[in-house]
Structures are given as C-alpha cells and as structure tokens.
Design a protein around this motif. Structure first.
Motif, PDB file in Angstrom:
ATOM      1  N   ALA A   1       9.095   0.179   0.160  1.00  0.00           N
ATOM      2  CA  ALA A   1       8.392   0.525  -1.075  1.00  0.00           C
ATOM      3  C   ALA A   1       9.239   1.463  -1.936  1.00  0.00           C
ATOM      4  CB  ALA A   1       7.047   1.177  -0.750  1.00  0.00           C
ATOM      5  N   LEU A   2       9.903   2.418  -1.298  1.00  0.00           N
ATOM      6  CA  LEU A   2      10.751   3.359  -2.038  1.00  0.00           C
ATOM      7  C   LEU A   2      11.941   2.643  -2.674  1.00  0.00           C
ATOM      8  CD1 LEU A   2      10.799   6.401   0.433  1.00  0.00           C
ATOM      9  CD2 LEU A   2       9.719   6.332  -1.828  1.00  0.00           C
ATOM     10  N   LYS A   3      12.544   1.727  -1.941  1.00  0.00           N
ATOM     11  CA  LYS A   3      13.687   0.981  -2.482  1.00  0.00           C
ATOM     12  C   LYS A   3      13.277   0.176  -3.712  1.00  0.00           C
ATOM     13  CE  LYS A   3      15.986   0.464   2.005  1.00  0.00           C
ATOM     14  NZ  LYS A   3      16.301  -0.483   3.110  1.00  0.00           N
TER      15      LYS A   3
ATOM     16  N   VAL B   1       0.835  -1.207   0.000  1.00  0.00           N
ATOM     17  CA  VAL B   1       0.000   0.000   0.000  1.00  0.00           C
ATOM     18  C   VAL B   1       0.868   1.256   0.000  1.00  0.00           C
ATOM     19  CG1 VAL B   1      -1.700   1.314   1.335  1.00  0.00           C
ATOM     20  CG2 VAL B   1      -1.936  -1.163   1.115  1.00  0.00           C
ATOM     21  N   SER B   2       2.000   1.211   0.706  1.00  0.00           N
ATOM     22  CA  SER B   2       2.859   2.389   0.866  1.00  0.00           C
ATOM     23  C   SER B   2       3.588   2.784  -0.405  1.00  0.00           C
ATOM     24  CB  SER B   2       3.883   2.143   1.982  1.00  0.00           C
ATOM     25  OG  SER B   2       3.240   1.973   3.221  1.00  0.00           O
ATOM     26  N   ALA B   3       3.493   1.971  -1.448  1.00  0.00           N
ATOM     27  CA  ALA B   3       4.147   2.322  -2.712  1.00  0.00           C
ATOM     28  C   ALA B   3       3.477   3.526  -3.363  1.00  0.00           C
ATOM     29  CB  ALA B   3       4.123   1.128  -3.666  1.00  0.00           C
TER      30      ALA B   3
ATOM     31  N   LEU C   1       5.693   1.841  10.178  1.00  0.00           N
ATOM     32  CA  LEU C   1       5.182   2.604   9.034  1.00  0.00           C
ATOM     33  C   LEU C   1       6.316   3.110   8.150  1.00  0.00           C
ATOM     34  CD1 LEU C   1       2.462   4.686  10.896  1.00  0.00           C
ATOM     35  CD2 LEU C   1       2.005   3.066   9.055  1.00  0.00           C
ATOM     36  N   VAL C   2       7.341   3.662   8.780  1.00  0.00           N
ATOM     37  CA  VAL C   2       8.463   4.217   8.018  1.00  0.00           C
ATOM     38  C   VAL C   2       9.242   3.107   7.319  1.00  0.00           C
ATOM     39  CG1 VAL C   2      10.659   5.462   8.221  1.00  0.00           C
ATOM     40  CG2 VAL C   2       8.636   6.289   9.427  1.00  0.00           C
ATOM     41  N   GLN C   3       9.384   1.959   7.974  1.00  0.00           N
ATOM     42  CA  GLN C   3      10.077   0.836   7.343  1.00  0.00           C
ATOM     43  C   GLN C   3       9.309   0.341   6.125  1.00  0.00           C
ATOM     44  OE1 GLN C   3      13.223  -0.532   8.201  1.00  0.00           O
ATOM     45  NE2 GLN C   3      12.838  -1.324   6.145  1.00  0.00           N
TER      46      GLN C   3
ATOM     47  N   LYS D   1      15.738   9.961  -0.860  1.00  0.00           N
ATOM     48  CA  LYS D   1      14.335   9.679  -0.556  1.00  0.00           C
ATOM     49  C   LYS D   1      14.177   9.054   0.828  1.00  0.00           C
ATOM     50  CE  LYS D   1      11.854  10.915  -4.158  1.00  0.00           C
ATOM     51  NZ  LYS D   1      10.701  11.844  -4.034  1.00  0.00           N
ATOM     52  N   LEU D   2      15.077   8.141   1.167  1.00  0.00           N
ATOM     53  CA  LEU D   2      15.001   7.487   2.473  1.00  0.00           C
ATOM     54  C   LEU D   2      15.269   8.487   3.595  1.00  0.00           C
ATOM     55  CD1 LEU D   2      16.828   4.085   1.783  1.00  0.00           C
ATOM     56  CD2 LEU D   2      14.383   4.590   1.711  1.00  0.00           C
TER      57      LEU D   2
END
Length: 310
Positions: free
Chosen positions: A242-244, A180-182, A235-237, A258-259
């Motif tokens: 998703a960002l990676k 979902v976080s993507a 949540l942040v993990q 971004k991270l």
C-alpha cells in the motif's frame, strides 16, 4: 495642448442600432452564449451536488451498495453510509463498535457477508475493485471482528469447516488487506487485532516448550512461532504494498524510509522482541536468548523464516 475635439461620429439611437445590418445576428449570438454559460454553470453545480451527495465516485458507491443486503441504498446513499451498512451486516453490531478481544461466534449469514465483502473487493475476484479509502475504517473493523478467522487464514492454519466459518481464500484476504492498509488508521486497527492474537499465543508457551524440543513430531512452540511469523509478515507486506502504491513517483529515499519504518515498528523486530521478552519472563536464561544455536535459536530462526515467506 490641443483642445479635445468633440466626437464627430453621428449618434445612433437604440432603435437604429437594432436595425443596423448584422445587429440581430449579433444579439442572437450574445443570447446564445448567455444560455450556454448558464447551462454550464447549472451542470457544474449539479455535478458538485451529486459528488457531495455521493460521498465519493458514483461507480465506487454503486459497487459498494451492490454488496449490501438491502436492495436500495440507505440514508444518503454515500460510500460511508454503505461502509456502515456492510460493517453492520458482517458483524451484527452497530458500525463503529469496538471489536471484542475474545473469539466471536458469527452466524452463517454474517460469515457469508464477510466472505462476500473480502472476495468481491479482493484482487482475485472476477469483479474485484480496490477498497475505497472512504470505507477503509469500516472494512478494518470487519477484519477486527473476524480476528480469529483472519489469524487462521494468514497463519495458514488447516482446519475443518464449521458453522459460521467464512472459509476465505488466502489470496483474496491478502489482496483485500492491501487495499484496507492504504489508510493509516485502518491498518492500525487490523494490525492491533492480529498482534493481540499473536501475543496471546506466544504468551501461552511454557518455559519447557521454549527450552526443550519435544520428543514427538508435535512441536507446539514451533507451530506458534511459524504462525506468528506468517501473520505479522502478511500484515507488514500488505502495508508495504500500500505504501509503495501511495508513494509511486516519489523519490526512492522517501519510499525506503517509510518501508524501513514499517519494518522496525510493525515487522520482524517487534515479533522477535515479543518472543524473547516472553521467554525471559517465564525464566529462560539470558544466555539462551540467541538468534542462533540452541532451542531459542531454532524458534527464532523459524519465526524469521515464516515472516519472510509470508
């Protein structure tokens, strides 16, 4: 200049051309090519129409609709329509409704649907698939409606099962949240709903709880900050993962940027600020707002440890 010479080749009538050796075969080849070309265009057009009708890949839509309560796809059968159907089934409200900030009492059927969605899309499920980006906003809204349950699972709060309790495994929930976080807006929806829970719990701590350790084993302030660290850290993990995945193949510097942005904006620094701002508001002396030493130092350390262990 040499005058242009007339064409000395004998003229051929259409009838003679047709009767010329090999002409019939050549004509048949041309007609066959035209038929094949026409069929190719028709197939391509049909494929495009199916893609537009489906609103995404057919397998993803089929999997989504297999989770919906109704046996047949509704409306146009698209992924977005399926996302709406799943959201409504889990929340009992029209798709797109803003999740209430207070705790919501869900029916057994809604709780079962929530668990079915999360575990089916979670990586630990036998037939698990990633949440398609087309329905990420609806799935984030489902998480927001079940904000208290999500908070307890991410915070690893032990509790006894009761009616309307989805009892979702931690591993399945975190895997679901990664998908979902993507999507940016979907992550913000989930994050805001949990940040409200974290803020509410921290704001409930008294000056005495923040400045003096309790005599017994029950340390409510410690439980609150550790739960808050686990929730925000989880949540942040999920967003980091998703960002990676989204930035795979990009320069390392772009990923690191971004991270770092995610950490500063949504991670431990924000959580630490919430804790210290509340402590200052209830009258904790400024010289006690430290990361080490004293009661606030202990609470800050427990917050950091829980965040990094999420």
């Amino acid at each position: 200049m040499t005058p242009e010479q007339p064409d000395s080749r004998p003229s051929v009538s259409p009838a003679e051309e047709t009767n010329r050796p090999g002409a019939a075969a050549s004509g048949r080849r041309r007609r066959l090519l035209l038929v094949v070309a026409g069929a190719t265009v028709a197939v391509a057009a049909t494929g495009a129409a199916l893609s537009l009708h489906d609103g995404g890949s057919a397998p993803a839509a089929d999997f989504c609709w297999s989770l919906a309560p109704q046996s047949e796809p509704a409306d146009d059968g698209s992924l977005r329509a399926c996302g709406d159907a799943l959201e409504t089934a889990a929340t009992g409200r029209p798709a797109g409704s803003t999740a209430p900030e207070e705790a919501v009492r869900h029916t057994d059927e809604q709780a079962r649907m929530f668990k079915k969605i999360v575990t089916s899309y979670g990586a630990q499920a036998p037939d698990g698939e990633e949440v398609p980006v087309e329905i990420a906003p609806q799935m984030a809204n489902v998480l927001a409606h079940f904000h208290q349950d999500v908070h307890q699972v991410l915070g690893r709060t032990s509790r006894s099962a009761s009616a309307g309790d989805p009892e979702v495994p931690h591993t399945a929930l975190t895997a679901f949240m990664r998908s979902v976080s993507a999507e940016d807006d979907a992550f913000r929806t989930t994050y805001r709903s949990q940040l409200r829970e974290v803020s509410r719990e921290i704001d409930g701590l008294t000056k005495e709880e923040l400045t003096r350790a309790p005599g017994g084993a029950d340390d409510r302030a410690r439980a609150v900050v550790e739960r808050s660290g686990s929730v925000i850290g989880g949540l942040v993990q999920a967003r980091d993962d998703a960002l990676k995945a989204a930035l795979d193949g990009e320069p390392d510097s772009a990923t690191e940027e971004k991270l770092a942005e995610n950490y500063e904006k949504n991670g431990y620094p924000r959580l630490r600020h919430l804790l210290h701002a509340h402590a200052s508001k209830v009258g904790v002396p400024a010289d006690e707002l430290a990361d080490t030493g004293g009661r606030m130092g202990d609470l800050t350390g427990w917050t950091s440890s829980a965040y990094r262990s999420a």
